[in-house]
Design a protein around this motif. Structure first.
Motif, PDB file in Angstrom:
ATOM      1  N   LYS A  20     -37.248 -19.660 -26.862  1.00 18.75           N
ATOM      2  CA  LYS A  20     -36.655 -18.323 -26.843  1.00 18.75           C
ATOM      3  C   LYS A  20     -36.592 -17.760 -25.430  1.00 18.75           C
TER       4      LYS A  20
ATOM      5  N   PHE B 202     -38.748 -18.211 -22.990  1.00 17.74           N
ATOM      6  CA  PHE B 202     -40.046 -17.956 -22.374  1.00 17.74           C
ATOM      7  C   PHE B 202     -40.709 -19.224 -21.832  1.00 17.74           C
TER       8      PHE B 202
ATOM      9  N   HIS C 265     -44.439 -19.050 -22.798  1.00 15.67           N
ATOM     10  CA  HIS C 265     -45.372 -18.326 -21.929  1.00 15.67           C
ATOM     11  C   HIS C 265     -45.912 -17.060 -22.578  1.00 15.67           C
ATOM     12  N   SER C 266     -45.094 -16.373 -23.372  1.00 19.18           N
ATOM     13  CA  SER C 266     -45.536 -15.121 -23.988  1.00 19.18           C
ATOM     14  C   SER C 266     -46.123 -15.372 -25.374  1.00 19.18           C
ATOM     15  N   ALA C 267     -47.420 -15.108 -25.519  1.00 17.67           N
ATOM     16  CA  ALA C 267     -48.071 -15.328 -26.819  1.00 17.67           C
ATOM     17  C   ALA C 267     -47.451 -14.466 -27.918  1.00 17.67           C
ATOM     18  N   PRO C 268     -47.261 -13.160 -27.673  1.00 15.04           N
ATOM     19  CA  PRO C 268     -46.671 -12.361 -28.762  1.00 15.04           C
ATOM     20  C   PRO C 268     -45.254 -12.800 -29.132  1.00 15.04           C
ATOM     21  N   MET C 269     -44.451 -13.175 -28.147  1.00 15.43           N
ATOM     22  CA  MET C 269     -43.086 -13.624 -28.463  1.00 15.43           C
ATOM     23  C   MET C 269     -43.106 -14.949 -29.215  1.00 15.43           C
TER      24      MET C 269
END
Lengths: 468, 468, 468
Positions: free
Chosen positions: C324, C326, C312-316
């Motif tokens: 991870k 997300f 879900h998190s682009a930066p992560m």
């Protein structure tokens, strides 16, 4: 359960259990008021004996045969008729044995509770049903069915049914209701107005149905005004046979309140069979608002039962037709969907619109907040797949805090399975007694109030809401 | 309950009940921290007596009058003001009697719990409220209200309120907060920044509001940069009056993180009043991300309260205006909706974004998984229609396993009904104590941990999350 | 809990608690059958010692590190590898201490139960884990890991695992499974066929993956017929290593049953990388139906795990890559989505399709009604975030009444955390025992039936459904 547990469905903590039992004892013998269901009026009209145990308990009950089918038992082996009316297996005893061999599949289901209750309370059978007892149960039930006291009217009286509603199409001549009315029997069997064949442009033979509607009403129903007039006339006719409600089972809760010109245009397209799916949906939605307006005049209670995706399996629909256990609930949104109708009539204190759902997520989020403010709205009970101990408990836990008890309408059995009627009402009365006892024992309600509310939920509210 | 049950809302099994009571006894008297609500700062500023029982309990409480309306009582008969400010019924005693006659409608609702608690604990009334006792209750409450110890500041102190937040628009001059600050009273009343009138292009008079915003901020708010600067200035001004949070109540959880050029273009359309609904929605969504960026600088906690379809009834909105009980929750999706904002700022450990919902289906499915991984996210408590015993229980049962306790922020009363504040916090403390006791008795938490968590839920987490 | 409560997760009312314990005592020591999970076959193949406590309990478990991250602990400090494989913190003891300092965050979560259970039952540790005991726990676990009886195979045997399935891509050469098969150890470790890289046009390197698939299968997989044939060949190869199921984890439950020409056209676009998102989705949906058809021939059980919005998190995602913590569940609709596949194969009694969900709202509304009628459908257990005491209870309460017990398939641990396997199965057995005891004590099931069903849920149904 060889014996039915007298404390069944009550909380296990002793102080709540005993209060549940006390409350229940004051409502268990109240008359049954069944304002919505699908029993066959012909039963009460002809009062013929039920044919055999399989045709009483298995073949007509989609809850029963869908579960057997889900585990690989064919509908043919259960004697479920094909769309063309033919039946493969006709030997009731064979069907019954197949049912008995698979009876364990019903563990933990409401069907199991209804069946155990019927075997015990209606037929006086003790011991557990299963392969070993299948024949004994079959023989005993067969013997009973041959006796006069097991004819439909006798059971109706024995079940303590004060009033029962059946459901008919506007195209039905109500002959069976006539026959009941003209008989010397005074059981109160009323009809309800279910106009799907003449308000759904996608219904088989819509245009012919409209012709037929006009013929029955003695008016030209192929014009918009004549069509609405024909509804008024048929509703009045249904009222002669006790109808106090109309019933609407669309796939969604969509309503519309269209300008006359648009409604007329859709109606003409519908007659020509040229509605797009979207237009057909809009027409159905608009007709809900028209029906609500008619209710303002003639007082019929409007029931909305949305959310079932009917006949989900194409091959099964082709082979076996409608109502074979393949109606699957889907997500249903009410807030935007009901707005057009509610803007038109929602604040009318003399109108009653009863909302049902197959989507429990709407209880606390949408239905209770809506019914908790709009005078015209009431909540129907936990319905269909949710007509169960857990389903009814969730209904109370998720609606009461926002809608209260008095925006609900008591219990509906909604059944085709005649013998399950006392069992279903018993479950509802037990679950409500348990819920009320829990409120008392957790300091949320005074004891005397709980006893009063129990009467309301089991008897008063349904009569009030359905004007029975 | 003639008497309030000291064990109310605790599980009935004795060992869980006694532990619940033990845990509760360690939190029941903790100071009340109310970081989000809608009491009127003028009350604390002027400290005038509340007018009469009806205007204290009935007329301003949408939970109360919506329920009465749902059963056919007109808002006029309850003295609820029209949009133009006129009121039909102004006789408090008449309104009060009507309320008493219909008090049974509240059985099983949180309003009933709050009212019983206020009658008993705030006004010392015993016996049950109803038609027979309506006048006695009215007279007693009226007498009390005339006494200095029932003025707002006295009640504030007596309720043990450590801090309370009100909610104001950026266009508010905060005069009442000034008056409180300049008074000799040291009650801690803080404001919160609720910018709907200046971030929602569809809000009445948006363009004029922007002019006014600029005037208050001493900058030209009609340019994009000036507009953002005006927000920063007003936020700083609100902080002078104790604000630690902003509050955003959109119909959906949509966020956007638009390129500057697009944001500017939407802002210019918004000023011209030419935004399509979609563009207005995108602009509101983008402003959430802008507010989050400002929070990174000024430390205000960002509260997102989506999901209410406001003013559902067009005729009621026209006649009575906003906030008349016709705000209906709708389905709310968070996962895709929050992504743009979370991609921009979601992993910032120094940012706090508190999410609320009216859609319980998102607790376990979306909100707990999101708050359970994004450092910037916390879950607000069960809110509005879910600010109830069952609602709070469901909140803990559906969020704790995935988000834990420490991604939640304690309780908000979110109320306009001043006397209900102690009652609401009491319900929250009881439900949490019961939940913790259940975890202990089912081997999921050690007893000493439960007592520690109870302190966190009732007091520590709210101060930490809201920086109070 | 310094000691694990022997009655944990059982209802507190004594009569239900004692029956729960009785039922549980008959299933607690049954062999563990784990038909779906993500343990590393290399562990069993090489049987090397696990490196250190942090790498056993913290670094690989997304449940653990996502919770720590949500409260501001960086993944770097936890030694979670970046997408490029680099790790910032490599000191196991430092990671372990950080974990211990934040252990309170897990209060009320299933991770806490699994960890307490593993510390106690697997490593014989007493006392509570936390900052004060961090080093002692670390040292003790380290010592254990150095011993032969804590090697993977020894633990496998000690855990009483009868069969465990891992999950591999069709592009995997199954070398570890070969090594296990060729070893003298007779632990039963089987693979499962998870074709995401070669059925998802949006998967990294789809075209190259298809080339590789063809090479492994010894056929030209770049033609539609060759592609399907390659699947058949690889499925047969996986069956040689014990595979009895395939596994499909799409974002939605969409299925399609496209005409050959359309399927071919989509496949060619997919190879060229020119599919629109809609076309890629349609292709994935069509491949589910193709896989179901293959299952009719080769007997593999088809598992559908929809609803996770991955990464879900682009930066992560950019920094740390997949898996991870997300992956966030989203709303999932089954009724319309599954219709094409069900119309094609849903009534086949010899096919088994197991449905999982991350959207609990579909249990009672969609999944139970579907599994309660389609012979090919079974319901997978409460999954992922719902693999918890409350989640499992909700699963039974919301599915049993409509689908019964026999349309469910027992428990899956679905885990990467080897030591949590006994803990997870223990939780499932306790929750089911509690549920069954509740049915008995509320008169819904006979006592002897409850004991029989308990055996079915803990052992028989999983072997039957997965053909193990």
């Amino acid at each position: 359960m060889p014996e039915l547990d007298k404390y069944r469905l009550f909380p296990t903590e002793p102080s709540v259990r005993s209060l549940s039992a006390e409350i229940y004892s004051t409502v268990k013998d109240l008359p049954i008021v069944s304002p919505h269901g699908h029993t066959d009026p012909r039963w009460y009209a002809e009062n013929a004996a039920f044919p055999d145990p399989a045709q009483l308990f298995v073949t007509p009950d989609h809850y029963v045969f869908r579960m057997l089918f889900s585990q690989g038992v064919s509908l043919d082996a259960l004697g479920v008729p094909h769309a063309d009316g033919t039946r493969v297996e006709t030997d009731g005893r064979k069907i019954w044995r197949l049912f008995a061999e698979n009876f364990h599949l019903f563990r933990g289901t409401p069907s199991r509770m209804w069946l155990d209750h019927s075997f015990r309370e209606v037929f006086g059978l003790t011991g557990r049903f299963g392969p070993d007892t299948a024949d004994a149960f079959y023989d005993h039930i067969s013997d009973c069915l041959a006796k006069p006291e097991f004819r439909p009217r006798a059971l109706f009286d024995r079940f303590g049914i004060e009033t029962i509603a059946t459901t008919e199409s506007p195209l039905d001549d109500l002959r069976w209701h006539k026959m009941i009315r003209d008989s010397d029997w005074n059981g109160n069997v009323v009809t309800a107005y279910r106009p799907d064949p003449v308000v759904d442009p996608e219904f088989e033979g819509f245009a012919e149905n409209i012709e037929k509607l006009g013929a029955l009403a003695g008016t030209d129903a192929t014009t918009w005004d004549g069509y609405l007039e024909a509804h008024r006339i048929r509703r009045a006719y249904f009222k002669e046979f006790g109808a106090t409600s109309s019933d609407h089972g669309h796939a969604t809760a969509r309503t519309e309140n269209l300008p006359r010109s648009e409604a007329v245009a859709l109606f003409e397209k519908a007659l020509k069979g040229t509605c797009t799916p979207e237009e057909a949906d809009a027409f159905r939605g608009h007709m809900l608002t028209e029906m609500a307006r008619m209710s303002l005049d003639d007082g019929l209670v409007l029931q909305i039962h949305p959310g079932s995706r009917r006949n989900h399996s194409a091959p099964m629909m082709e082979l076996f037709g409608r109502d074979k256990g393949f109606d699957i609930p889907g997500r249903t949104d009410y807030v935007a969907a009901l707005k057009p109708m509610l803007d038109a009539v929602g604040t009318e204190p003399n109108l009653t619109i009863i909302l049902f759902t197959l989507d429990e997520t709407t209880y606390a989020r949408e239905l209770a907040p809506l019914a908790g403010v709009y005078p015209a709205l009431r909540l129907g009970p936990a319905w269909w797949f949710h007509d169960s101990a857990e389903g009814m408990r969730r209904f109370r836990e998720m609606t009461t805090e926002t809608a209260g008890f008095y925006n609900t309408v008591g219990f509906n059995d909604d059944t085709r399975a005649f013998c399950s009627i006392p069992a279903r009402h018993d479950v509802a009365r037990r679950v409500d007694s348990a819920y009320l006892a829990t409120l008392v024992r957790t300091g949320r309600l005074a004891e005397d109030e709980a006893f009063e509310v129990a009467q309301d939920l089991a008897y008063r509210l349904v009569k009030q809401a359905y004007k029975l």
